[in-house]
Motif scaffolding. Structure first.
Motif, PDB file in Angstrom:
ATOM      1  N   VAL A  67       0.622  -1.140  -0.261  1.00 52.83           N
ATOM      2  CA  VAL A  67      -0.409   0.050   0.331  1.00 52.83           C
ATOM      3  C   VAL A  67       0.630   1.162  -0.379  1.00 52.83           C
ATOM      4  CG1 VAL A  67      -1.790   1.288   1.229  1.00 52.83           C
ATOM      5  CG2 VAL A  67      -1.146  -1.624   1.796  1.00 52.83           C
ATOM      6  N   TRP A  68       1.274   1.795  -1.278  1.00 48.18           N
ATOM      7  CA  TRP A  68       2.011   2.751  -0.991  1.00 48.18           C
ATOM      8  C   TRP A  68       1.613   3.848  -2.561  1.00 48.18           C
ATOM      9  CZ3 TRP A  68       7.331   3.454  -0.264  1.00 48.18           C
ATOM     10  CH2 TRP A  68       8.124   2.580   0.326  1.00 48.18           C
ATOM     11  N   THR A  69       2.071   4.949  -2.548  1.00 43.04           N
ATOM     12  CA  THR A  69       1.480   6.067  -3.310  1.00 43.04           C
ATOM     13  C   THR A  69       1.834   5.682  -4.374  1.00 43.04           C
ATOM     14  OG1 THR A  69       3.309   7.461  -2.469  1.00 43.04           O
ATOM     15  CG2 THR A  69       0.901   7.865  -1.520  1.00 43.04           C
ATOM     16  N   GLY A  70       1.143   6.518  -5.531  1.00 46.74           N
ATOM     17  CA  GLY A  70       1.670   6.826  -6.812  1.00 46.74           C
ATOM     18  C   GLY A  70       1.916   5.322  -7.544  1.00 46.74           C
ATOM     19  N   GLY A  71       2.619   4.926  -8.758  1.00 48.39           N
ATOM     20  CA  GLY A  71       2.675   4.119  -9.750  1.00 48.39           C
ATOM     21  C   GLY A  71       3.857   3.269  -9.995  1.00 48.39           C
ATOM     22  N   PRO A  72       4.835   2.830 -11.258  1.00 52.70           N
ATOM     23  CA  PRO A  72       5.043   2.670 -12.216  1.00 52.70           C
ATOM     24  C   PRO A  72       6.352   4.818 -12.600  1.00 52.70           C
ATOM     25  CG  PRO A  72       4.154   1.145 -12.846  1.00 52.70           C
ATOM     26  CD  PRO A  72       2.921   2.268 -12.135  1.00 52.70           C
ATOM     27  N   ASN A  73       7.047   5.077 -12.140  1.00 55.98           N
ATOM     28  CA  ASN A  73       7.624   6.263 -12.889  1.00 55.98           C
ATOM     29  C   ASN A  73       9.644   6.788 -12.402  1.00 55.98           C
ATOM     30  OD1 ASN A  73       8.431   8.091  -9.561  1.00 55.98           O
ATOM     31  ND2 ASN A  73       7.021   6.576  -9.076  1.00 55.98           N
ATOM     32  N   ARG A  74      10.041   7.079 -13.490  1.00 56.70           N
ATOM     33  CA  ARG A  74      10.705   7.938 -13.010  1.00 56.70           C
ATOM     34  C   ARG A  74      11.244   8.693 -12.571  1.00 56.70           C
ATOM     35  NH1 ARG A  74      14.531   3.823 -14.318  1.00 56.70           N
ATOM     36  NH2 ARG A  74      16.540   5.132 -14.207  1.00 56.70           N
ATOM     37  N   ASN A  75      12.756   9.697 -12.235  1.00 58.74           N
ATOM     38  CA  ASN A  75      12.496  10.155 -11.378  1.00 58.74           C
ATOM     39  C   ASN A  75      14.065  10.853 -11.616  1.00 58.74           C
ATOM     40  OD1 ASN A  75      14.255   8.676  -9.427  1.00 58.74           O
ATOM     41  ND2 ASN A  75      13.513  10.061  -7.859  1.00 58.74           N
ATOM     42  N   ILE A 208     -13.558  -2.368   3.873  1.00 56.55           N
ATOM     43  CA  ILE A 208     -13.238  -1.565   3.518  1.00 56.55           C
ATOM     44  C   ILE A 208     -12.060  -1.863   1.709  1.00 56.55           C
ATOM     45  CG2 ILE A 208     -10.711  -1.983   4.668  1.00 56.55           C
ATOM     46  CD1 ILE A 208     -10.766   0.571   5.021  1.00 56.55           C
ATOM     47  N   SER A 209     -12.826  -0.656   1.079  1.00 53.36           N
ATOM     48  CA  SER A 209     -11.769  -0.415   0.176  1.00 53.36           C
ATOM     49  C   SER A 209     -10.993   1.337  -0.907  1.00 53.36           C
ATOM     50  CB  SER A 209     -13.022  -0.872  -1.388  1.00 53.36           C
ATOM     51  OG  SER A 209     -13.682  -0.018  -1.710  1.00 53.36           O
ATOM     52  N   GLY A 210     -10.259   1.110  -1.303  1.00 55.30           N
ATOM     53  CA  GLY A 210     -10.155   2.508  -0.921  1.00 55.30           C
ATOM     54  C   GLY A 210      -8.312   2.646  -2.513  1.00 55.30           C
ATOM     55  N   THR A 211      -8.419   3.973  -2.512  1.00 58.18           N
ATOM     56  CA  THR A 211      -6.920   3.929  -3.450  1.00 58.18           C
ATOM     57  C   THR A 211      -6.231   5.111  -3.245  1.00 58.18           C
ATOM     58  OG1 THR A 211      -8.463   3.626  -5.265  1.00 58.18           O
ATOM     59  CG2 THR A 211      -6.058   5.176  -5.965  1.00 58.18           C
ATOM     60  N   THR A 212      -4.974   4.567  -2.602  1.00 57.53           N
ATOM     61  CA  THR A 212      -3.883   5.655  -1.999  1.00 57.53           C
ATOM     62  C   THR A 212      -3.826   6.692  -2.672  1.00 57.53           C
ATOM     63  OG1 THR A 212      -2.203   4.867  -3.089  1.00 57.53           O
ATOM     64  CG2 THR A 212      -2.839   3.958  -1.204  1.00 57.53           C
ATOM     65  N   SER A 213      -2.896   7.820  -2.047  1.00 58.64           N
ATOM     66  CA  SER A 213      -3.066   9.012  -2.530  1.00 58.64           C
ATOM     67  C   SER A 213      -2.150   9.560  -3.390  1.00 58.64           C
ATOM     68  CB  SER A 213      -2.313  10.075  -1.529  1.00 58.64           C
ATOM     69  OG  SER A 213      -2.470   9.973  -0.821  1.00 58.64           O
ATOM     70  N   ASP A 214      -2.092  10.509  -4.790  1.00 59.51           N
ATOM     71  CA  ASP A 214      -1.448  10.791  -5.317  1.00 59.51           C
ATOM     72  C   ASP A 214      -0.100  11.770  -4.629  1.00 59.51           C
ATOM     73  OD1 ASP A 214      -3.323   9.998  -7.277  1.00 59.51           O
ATOM     74  OD2 ASP A 214      -4.130  11.694  -8.123  1.00 59.51           O
ATOM     75  N   VAL A 218       2.649  12.066  -9.073  1.00 60.15           N
ATOM     76  CA  VAL A 218       2.455  10.980  -9.459  1.00 60.15           C
ATOM     77  C   VAL A 218       1.447  10.596  -9.454  1.00 60.15           C
ATOM     78  CG1 VAL A 218       3.408   8.482  -9.006  1.00 60.15           C
ATOM     79  CG2 VAL A 218       5.452  10.452  -9.036  1.00 60.15           C
ATOM     80  N   ALA A 219       0.119  10.130 -10.585  1.00 60.08           N
ATOM     81  CA  ALA A 219      -1.109   9.852  -9.671  1.00 60.08           C
ATOM     82  C   ALA A 219      -1.342   8.175  -9.267  1.00 60.08           C
ATOM     83  CB  ALA A 219      -2.543   9.215 -11.536  1.00 60.08           C
ATOM     84  N   SER A 220      -2.072   7.716  -8.322  1.00 58.92           N
ATOM     85  CA  SER A 220      -2.107   6.639  -7.852  1.00 58.92           C
ATOM     86  C   SER A 220      -2.873   5.880  -7.689  1.00 58.92           C
ATOM     87  CB  SER A 220      -2.291   7.163  -6.341  1.00 58.92           C
ATOM     88  OG  SER A 220      -2.492   5.212  -5.764  1.00 58.92           O
ATOM     89  N   LEU A 221      -1.840   4.775  -8.501  1.00 50.74           N
ATOM     90  CA  LEU A 221      -2.716   3.041  -9.269  1.00 50.74           C
ATOM     91  C   LEU A 221      -2.482   2.202  -8.143  1.00 50.74           C
ATOM     92  CD1 LEU A 221      -0.274   3.659 -12.437  1.00 50.74           C
ATOM     93  CD2 LEU A 221      -2.913   4.907 -12.166  1.00 50.74           C
ATOM     94  N   ILE A 222      -1.967   2.435  -7.183  1.00 53.77           N
ATOM     95  CA  ILE A 222      -2.273   0.962  -5.916  1.00 53.77           C
ATOM     96  C   ILE A 222      -4.178   1.325  -5.487  1.00 53.77           C
ATOM     97  CG2 ILE A 222      -1.814   0.116  -4.057  1.00 53.77           C
ATOM     98  CD1 ILE A 222      -0.076  -0.679  -6.004  1.00 53.77           C
ATOM     99  N   LYS A 223      -4.356  -0.024  -5.255  1.00 59.96           N
ATOM    100  CA  LYS A 223      -5.703  -0.352  -4.957  1.00 59.96           C
ATOM    101  C   LYS A 223      -5.639  -1.337  -3.790  1.00 59.96           C
ATOM    102  CE  LYS A 223      -8.242   1.086  -9.492  1.00 59.96           C
ATOM    103  NZ  LYS A 223      -9.157   0.684 -11.076  1.00 59.96           N
ATOM    104  N   PHE A 224      -6.534  -0.963  -2.483  1.00 68.58           N
ATOM    105  CA  PHE A 224      -6.810  -2.084  -1.670  1.00 68.58           C
ATOM    106  C   PHE A 224      -7.768  -2.300  -0.981  1.00 68.58           C
ATOM    107  CE2 PHE A 224      -6.085   1.977   0.023  1.00 68.58           C
ATOM    108  CZ  PHE A 224      -7.462   2.162   1.455  1.00 68.58           C
ATOM    109  N   LYS A 225      -7.853  -4.137  -1.246  1.00 70.68           N
ATOM    110  CA  LYS A 225      -9.410  -4.265  -0.571  1.00 70.68           C
ATOM    111  C   LYS A 225      -8.900  -5.308   0.839  1.00 70.68           C
ATOM    112  CE  LYS A 225     -13.404  -5.284  -0.863  1.00 70.68           C
ATOM    113  NZ  LYS A 225     -13.935  -5.987  -1.949  1.00 70.68           N
TER     114      LYS A 225
END
Length: 819
Positions: A67-75, A208-214, A218-225
């Motif tokens: 359960v982390w913010t964001g999604g695949p990205n480079r910096n 409980i379900s949700g999406t982590t923060s942007d 970096v837009a969040s792509l992590i969904k949890f259940k």
């Protein structure tokens, strides 16, 4: 039927034989209230929970390792390569602050500075009418990895047990009472996430379900259940739109599963809903007692490998928070053993094969915006998390970190090429679940190129302990890639003519001579890490008979690296120039990397550097942040000063707020930076081990740093390089009376002993001569230091030891007794 009987017998045997009857429990006579650092951690490397132990309004705070913010990205910062020559020139010209200003623009990421580890939320259990209670106690049994809370209300004793199953991917909470039909409560979820949903399904599953923060663009792509399902013995289960209510049950068992759509750092295509449901369905069919037995067996497979007994006093009868308060002023050797094993417990609970590595807080975090994002700081903290893995017989739990290093070796190729025009791979001082390798947090901290080089040494360390040649073949390209980066990145120093890292720094510190800038060329730690990278790559290539030309190249460059320096204050210099301030008490003492975890500084091979290291530590002082004190325990152990190492243990095991200007320990024995960082727990566990056994300097050195307060004791199951296991070591009056060693690989066993010993048969041991022929104990020669003309360095007086050799065969046990 036979299988069930054998399982039961094995279970009973493990329980009966655990830890020589020592009481390895954290326990308290008050609930946590609203203080997270009072709650007790449970986990299985994938799921984590903090159990508050509150009576009327219980909180189970929930984490899942992906359960982390964001999604695949480079910096990466693409401006870096063009600016590199100018920054190097500025540093060589002594214009460090100008170089730092340019680096902030051209090197530091303009994208993500790393994503955040976030919580799922809380499962709340509300027990109406339980506000008046007595006989309260809560505990964490680290021998069984089970949390327990008990209390009495109106003559009824209520008991709650909770664990995160090591055999199933669920959290389990079991509620009982000694009077039938007494279990009544309401369960509901809360969560700090902005995007979230609570529901109760038609099958009475609480969800409980949700999406982590942007985060940072970096837009969040992590969904949890998350799903909670309750199994009752009698009683009723009623539902509302987002809660479940149990009334009049004899007992209730809650099964909690959590999952996300994360597959790996570049793939988030998983189905969190199906995963959570599958985990739950698989576990729900098992009765509580069966789940509990399977859990304990799976957990103790790791935990029971090591036992430590330093003695027991009456202090063991006090609650843990009182023992913490008293420890610095009393003799409580069992508290050290408890804290030591707690470190092993935390590593087992936060790092399991196939999962993510233990992060800055292990796997436990209740904040949407945790300190330092609760990610992986690889200029010390993430490495420190794994110092206990091999030596405390938890080698398999090293795997998540080793896998992360292999991931970084892939993502770091583009960073090496884009920012530095180099082959191979590299990483700066920080990374996250997406394996980011760019420079973050500002040039003062982030323009440090050695994160990948340091982390790669864990791969080599795993090989030295395991002797697994197939593993070495697999990770050789990672070691080679780390070396190739430095082949291309190192430059000639125009003044000293050595090859140096530029730009570089000594993590998070800055000399006054540089007007507050941390950037420099040829810092001691940078050179030490490059030396290790070259040494391990050369050795690995020689073992595998690979890359003869590369070996020659690395040896040639290695011969041109800057040697270590001893300065005018008799200190190991942190920078290439003699500009150290003896009054500097900075938390990082990074240039002592060469003493530990590296072995470039040795009591027996580099006595001047050894003495200078002690002077540096004395100048820096003892009290500091929690993790820093943890590192210092290891250094004082390497300096063979057990009493000073023990002073650092007392400083670390001091309630937060007592050490003026420093860290300490929270009531739940979490390390306090402050705030909570788990690295200090792991650093201290490593340091205690180093006080009892070291194996990095050509031999297995037993009791190298035994403090006076541990004059007698026993340890079982710790490991040394070359596949040796100390099955049992018993000492009294600081002398070893009995020693049993298992050789899993065979080869020469060289022991450095505090007293003369013989084989159990009565035969004398052979006095060791020359270098240890065991290839796992090969030690590279360290270049002679350059010593300031103003230095008056004095060598340290070492305790006499006995150095002996024993030829061993694979799989055999060897027993020795004192003469």
């Amino acid at each position: 039927m036979k299988k069930i009987i054998l399982l039961a017998l094995l279970f009973e045997f493990l329980i009966a034989s655990s830890q020589n009857g020592q009481n390895l429990k954290l326990w308290y006579n008050e609930p946590s209230g609203k203080i997270w650092e009072n709650a007790l951690p449970i986990g299985n490397g994938f799921l984590g929970a903090m159990v508050y132990g509150n009576v009327e309004n219980e909180i189970i705070q929930l984490n899942e390792n992906t359960v982390w913010t964001g999604g695949p990205n480079r910096n990466d910062n693409p401006k870096a390569l063009a600016a590199l020559p100018e920054i190097r020139k500025l540093i060589f010209d002594g214009k460090h602050m100008d170089a730092e200003k340019l680096a902030n623009e051209a090197f530091i990421s303009k994208k993500s500075h790393g994503q955040m580890f976030q919580p799922v939320g809380n499962l709340n259990l509300n027990f109406e009418g339980h506000e008046k209670y007595s006989n309260y106690k809560r505990e964490l049994d680290i021998e069984k990895a089970i949390s327990k809370t008990s209390y009495v209300v109106e003559g009824v004793t209520y008991t709650r047990e909770a664990f995160v199953s090591f055999s199933e991917r669920v959290i389990v909470i079991h509620l009982t009472a000694d009077k039938k039909a007494s279990i009544s409560f309401t369960a509901n979820y809360t969560s700090p996430h902005k995007i979230k949903r609570f529901a109760v399904s038609g099958s009475k599953d609480l969800e409980i379900s949700g999406t982590t923060s942007d985060h940072e663009g970096v837009a969040s792509l992590i969904k949890f259940k998350g799903i909670t399902r309750i199994k009752l013995d009698k009683g009723t289960l009623e539902q509302t739109e987002n809660s479940l209510t149990v009334k009049g049950a004899n007992s209730a068992t809650l099964y909690i599963s959590i999952a996300t759509n994360f597959n790996n750092y570049h793939d988030v295509s998983g189905n969190e809903n199906q995963r959570a449901l599958d985990y739950l369905n698989k576990a729900f069919g098992k009765p509580y007692q069966k789940l509990k037995k399977e859990h304990i067996l799976a957990y103790q497979k790791y935990f029971n490998r090591v036992k430590l007994d330093l003695g027991t006093t009456s202090a063991v009868n006090l609650p843990t928070d009182e023992r913490l308060e008293n420890f610095r002023n009393t003799n409580d050797p069992q508290f050290v053993a408890l804290y030591y094993q707690y470190g092993r417990y935390l590593l087992i609970s936060s790092s399991q094969p196939g999962g993510q590595p233990a992060n800055l807080q292990g796997i436990w975090n209740n904040n949407l915006n945790p300190s330092w994002d609760s990610k992986y700081t690889i200029n010390i903290n993430a490495e420190m998390n794994y110092w206990p893995a091999e030596k405390t017989n938890l080698s398999e739990l090293h795997e998540p970190f080793l896998q992360m290093v292999k991931d970084l070796a892939e993502t770091g190729k583009e960073t090496a090429k884009t920012m530095y025009g180099a082959r191979g791979w590299m990483a700066h001082h920080n990374t996250d679940i997406w394996r980011a390798t760019g420079a973050v947090d500002g040039a003062f901290w982030g323009l440090w190129t050695a994160g990948g080089g340091w982390a790669s040494q864990h791969l080599w360390d795993h090989y030295l302990y395991s002797g697994d040649k197939e593993f070495l073949k697999d990770i050789y390209p990672v070691l080679k890639g780390a070396a190739l980066f430095y082949v291309d990145f190192l430059v000639d120093h125009p003044k000293y003519k050595w090859m140096v890292v530029n730009p570089g720094n000594s993590p998070e510190n800055a000399p006054q001579a540089h007007n507050g800038s941390s950037l420099d060329a040829g810092t001691t730690m940078d050179t030490q890490i490059v030396t290790d990278v070259f040494n391990t790559t050369i050795r690995a290539a020689e073992i595998l008979k690979e890359d003869a030309t590369l070996i020659d190249t690395l040896k040639g460059i290695r011969s041109r690296l800057a040697p270590m320096h001893i300065g005018k204050h008799n200190q190991l210099q942190e920078w290439l120039d003699d500009i150290d301030d003896p009054k500097d008490n900075h938390r990082h003492v990074s240039h002592l990397y060469g003493l530990f975890p590296s072995n470039q500084i040795s009591a027996y091979k580099t006595p001047e550097l050894f003495a200078a290291s002690k002077n540096t530590l004395l100048q820096r002082g003892d009290v500091s942040t929690g993790w820093s004190m943890g590192w210092k325990i290891n250094w004082w152990a390497k300096l063979q000063d057990g009493n000073h190492a023990y002073t650092l243990i007392k400083n670390q095991l001091t309630p937060l707020g007592v050490n003026r200007g420093g860290g300490g320990t929270y009531n739940n024995l979490f390390d306090a930076h402050p705030p909570f960082q788990i690295d200090g727990n792991f650093g201290c566990t490593s340091g205690i081990t180093e006080m009892l056994i070291q194996s990095s300097d050509g031999a297995i050195h037993l009791l190298p740093a035994l403090p006076d307060v541990w004059s007698a004791g026993t340890i079982e199951g710790i490991r040394a390089r070359g596949g040796f296991e100390i099955v049992e070591m018993v000492w009294k009056d600081a002398k070893i009376y009995k020693l049993v060693v298992k050789s899993t690989l065979g080869g020469n066993l060289r022991l450095r002993l505090p007293n003369s010993m013989k084989e159990k048969s009565g035969a004398d041991l052979e006095i060791a001569k020359g270098e240890n022929p065991n290839p796992f104990y090969f030690v590279n020669e360290t270049v002679e230091p350059i010593i300031s003309k103003e230095s008056t360095i004095k060598l340290l007086e070492l305790k006499p030891t006995f150095l002996v050799d024993i030829s061993t065969k694979k799989g055999n046990m060897y027993t020795f007794v004192s003469k």
